[in-house]
Design a protein around this motif. Structure first.
Motif, PDB file in Angstrom:
ATOM      1  N   ILE A  76      17.135  12.391  48.162  1.00 58.17           N
ATOM      2  CA  ILE A  76      17.015  12.596  46.610  1.00 58.17           C
ATOM      3  C   ILE A  76      17.206  11.261  45.666  1.00 58.17           C
ATOM      4  CG2 ILE A  76      17.682  13.866  44.608  1.00 58.17           C
ATOM      5  CD1 ILE A  76      18.374  16.169  46.833  1.00 58.17           C
ATOM      6  N   ALA A 128      11.665  13.475  41.861  1.00 59.79           N
ATOM      7  CA  ALA A 128      12.258  14.775  42.280  1.00 59.79           C
ATOM      8  C   ALA A 128      12.015  15.788  41.674  1.00 59.79           C
ATOM      9  CB  ALA A 128      13.680  14.360  42.154  1.00 59.79           C
ATOM     10  N   CYS A 134      12.994  20.094  41.781  1.00 62.42           N
ATOM     11  CA  CYS A 134      13.981  20.769  41.868  1.00 62.42           C
ATOM     12  C   CYS A 134      13.372  22.205  41.971  1.00 62.42           C
ATOM     13  CB  CYS A 134      15.066  20.950  40.842  1.00 62.42           C
ATOM     14  SG  CYS A 134      16.620  22.048  41.239  1.00 62.42           S
ATOM     15  N   ILE A 142      20.569  16.464  39.749  1.00 59.95           N
ATOM     16  CA  ILE A 142      19.799  16.495  38.676  1.00 59.95           C
ATOM     17  C   ILE A 142      19.882  15.436  37.738  1.00 59.95           C
ATOM     18  CG2 ILE A 142      18.605  17.877  36.758  1.00 59.95           C
ATOM     19  CD1 ILE A 142      19.443  20.445  38.351  1.00 59.95           C
ATOM     20  N   THR A 143      18.634  15.064  37.320  1.00 50.38           N
ATOM     21  CA  THR A 143      18.634  13.654  36.359  1.00 50.38           C
ATOM     22  C   THR A 143      17.747  13.952  35.283  1.00 50.38           C
ATOM     23  OG1 THR A 143      16.954  12.420  37.312  1.00 50.38           O
ATOM     24  CG2 THR A 143      19.086  12.237  38.073  1.00 50.38           C
ATOM     25  N   THR A 178      14.207  14.682  36.398  1.00 48.06           N
ATOM     26  CA  THR A 178      13.939  15.710  37.521  1.00 48.06           C
ATOM     27  C   THR A 178      13.034  16.932  36.961  1.00 48.06           C
ATOM     28  OG1 THR A 178      16.021  15.567  38.295  1.00 48.06           O
ATOM     29  CG2 THR A 178      14.964  17.600  38.908  1.00 48.06           C
TER      30      THR A 178
END
Length: 520
Positions: free
Chosen positions: A358, A364, A366, A389-390, A393
């Motif tokens: 990741i 990415a 989710c 998580i960014t 994401t």
């Protein structure tokens, strides 16, 4: 010394008296002349004996190879390039229906029979074309044999060419390397040509074609010329100084142009690596809690059962990778293990690998189970998942068929997200279309941006970063240290020149051409 050897060679084929007179004319004593004559005689004998030996690879300048994929097919093209290409034509080609022309007319297809050079046994019927240098791909004389593509035919013709003592098999990428050395291509065009051959998606084809056509070459040449122009002004100042010969403010003008050059370099470097990403493939990581639907999504994207799907949480324990084409973008999808606290040693290893995948991904996604994560009017993400998580994401809320209307409303309002049911396929088409559009916009393949990336290989970025550092060093140098400042500009021009191959390229030629197929 070489002059003495040439002189003694003349002497050895002549009378001793003539040798003596010639040596007297050069004031060479007899005790020196005699050993030189002996050495020359030995060299002459070695040369005569070497005439019967097999030529080395360095002496065989004419190369040959199959330039089309091996296997059964309609046409196979065998290419011969080098100074003895026409001699190979004479040995291998027998024209049909007309007299043998020597040499053949260039750029014209001849119906012919390909024969063995020794016993003239026919091998196949086909076409032969002669490309006269320098108006050929390699800038050398080139002969192409267009024959039927069968293993036995191709093998027999290659074996027949190998019987010619002046021909040798081509090394990987050697035809394109000769085109580069002959000035037909620069390094960016050679790399673009290879990328064009290897392109599997529309995005890769676009970028590779732009490089192969020479657009990148023109941009790099412009950057290099700007660095050289700055250097010329500083060099002129060093040589003459400001005065009658040089206008005032030359150094200030050079610094102004250098700042503009530096801004251009930084603009190209700040491209998000999109050229390199499109060329190598977008790394997409699917992550989320166990049993959220990651493997089901991978199967949906692949349109086949690529991953095992069960109701048991923790089924996926290792990373499963798959290559896809999404809207012209090459995408390498990684299905990762579900993120959760676990005492299982094997599953814990899989989770650690998932975290690394990741973190190293370009994009990415989710995946969350909608009924499990939407509660009390908000979205509740497990802590193990939240840590990965960014702001970049994307989210996919799965299992919409099990959700309430209120849960659907909350999930639909979340940014950068889609709602779907991978079991009933509801919303999957909208997700794939929307996510593909996001990727196309992100990497400028949506048809809106007409500015293709300049940097398509890692080595391009390395050299541009070096050039930017050298230009910055020039700008930071003092007026009294103008000589060192000129050196910084010279290094900047050399760094940019290494990209297109104008200077200092011997150490990078192999890395550029070794990945080519043998016939290219």
């Amino acid at each position: 010394m070489w002059r003495l050897l040439r002189l003694s060679a003349r002497c050895s084929s002549s009378t001793v008296l003539k040798c003596s007179n010639t040596c007297r004319g050069l004031a060479i004593p007899r005790h020196i002349c005699q050993p030189i004559r002996s050495l020359s005689t030995s060299l002459s004998r070695c040369t005569s004996s070497a005439q019967g030996l097999t030529l080395s690879d360095a002496q065989r300048k004419t190369i040959y190879a199959l330039s089309t994929p091996p296997g059964r097919g309609g046409i196979a093209v065998i290419r011969i390039s080098g100074p003895d290409a026409l001699q190979a034509w004479e040995k291998l080609v027998v024209l049909q229906g007309r007299q043998q022309s020597s040499p053949p007319k260039p750029w014209r297809a001849y119906r012919c029979r390909v024969v063995h050079p020794s016993h003239k046994e026919p091998i196949d019927d086909g076409l032969a074309i002669y490309f006269r240098g320098p108006k050929s791909f390699t800038t050398e004389d080139v002969v192409e044999l267009h024959v039927h593509s069968g293993r036995a035919i191709v093998s027999s013709i290659l074996s027949a060419i190998s019987a010619l003592p002046f021909c040798r098999p081509a090394e990987a990428g050697e035809f394109t390397k000769r085109a580069f050395l002959g000035g037909r291509l620069d390094l960016t065009q050679a790399e673009g040509l290879k990328d064009l051959i290897d392109a599997e998606t529309e995005g890769q084809r676009r970028i590779a074609l732009n490089a192969a056509r020479g657009s990148n070459r023109a941009l790099y040449e412009d950057l290099r010329n700007r660095a050289i122009h700055c250097l010329a002004q500083v060099e002129g100042l060093i040589d003459f100084g400001e005065g009658d010969d040089i206008e005032d403010g030359v150094l200030d003008q050079a610094r102004t142009e250098a700042r503009e050059l530096l801004a251009s370099l930084h603009r190209h470097l700040a491209d998000g690596r999109r050229g390199e990403i499109v060329r190598a493939g977008v790394r997409l990581a699917l992550f989320g809690p166990p049993n959220a639907g990651k493997s089901s999504l991978l199967n949906c994207l692949a349109q086949r059962e690529a991953a095992i799907v069960t109701p048991v949480p923790g089924t996926t324990r290792d990373i499963l990778e798959l290559g896809l084409d999404l809207g012209g973008l090459p995408v390498r999808v990684s299905d990762t293990a579900g993120l959760r606290a676990t005492q299982d040693e094997v599953e814990a290893i899989g989770i650690e690998r998932a975290k690394r995948a990741i973190e190293g991904a370009d994009v990415a996604l989710c995946i969350l189970s909608l009924p499990d994560c939407v509660r009390d009017g908000g979205i509740q993400v497990p802590e193990y998942v939240k840590a990965m998580i960014t702001p970049e994401t994307y989210f996919l809320f799965n299992k919409s068929d099990l959700a309430t209307p209120e849960q659907l409303r909350v999930a639909a309002s979340a940014p950068r997200s889609w709602v779907t049911s991978l079991i009933t396929k509801e919303g999957t088409s909208a997700f794939i279309e929307g996510f593909t559009s996001e990727l196309q916009t992100r990497y400028h393949l949506d048809g809106v941006s007409e500015d293709p990336p300049l940097i398509t290989h890692a080595r391009h970025r390395v050299h541009l970063e070096s050039a930017a550092r050298f230009v910055q060093a020039f700008l930071e140098s003092s007026d009294e240290d103008v000589v060192m400042g000129a050196e910084e500009l010279r290094y900047a021009a050399q760094a940019i020149g290494k990209i297109s191959g104008h200077i200092d390229v011997e150490d990078i030629l192999d890395s550029v051409f070794n990945d080519f197929c043998i016939g290219k």
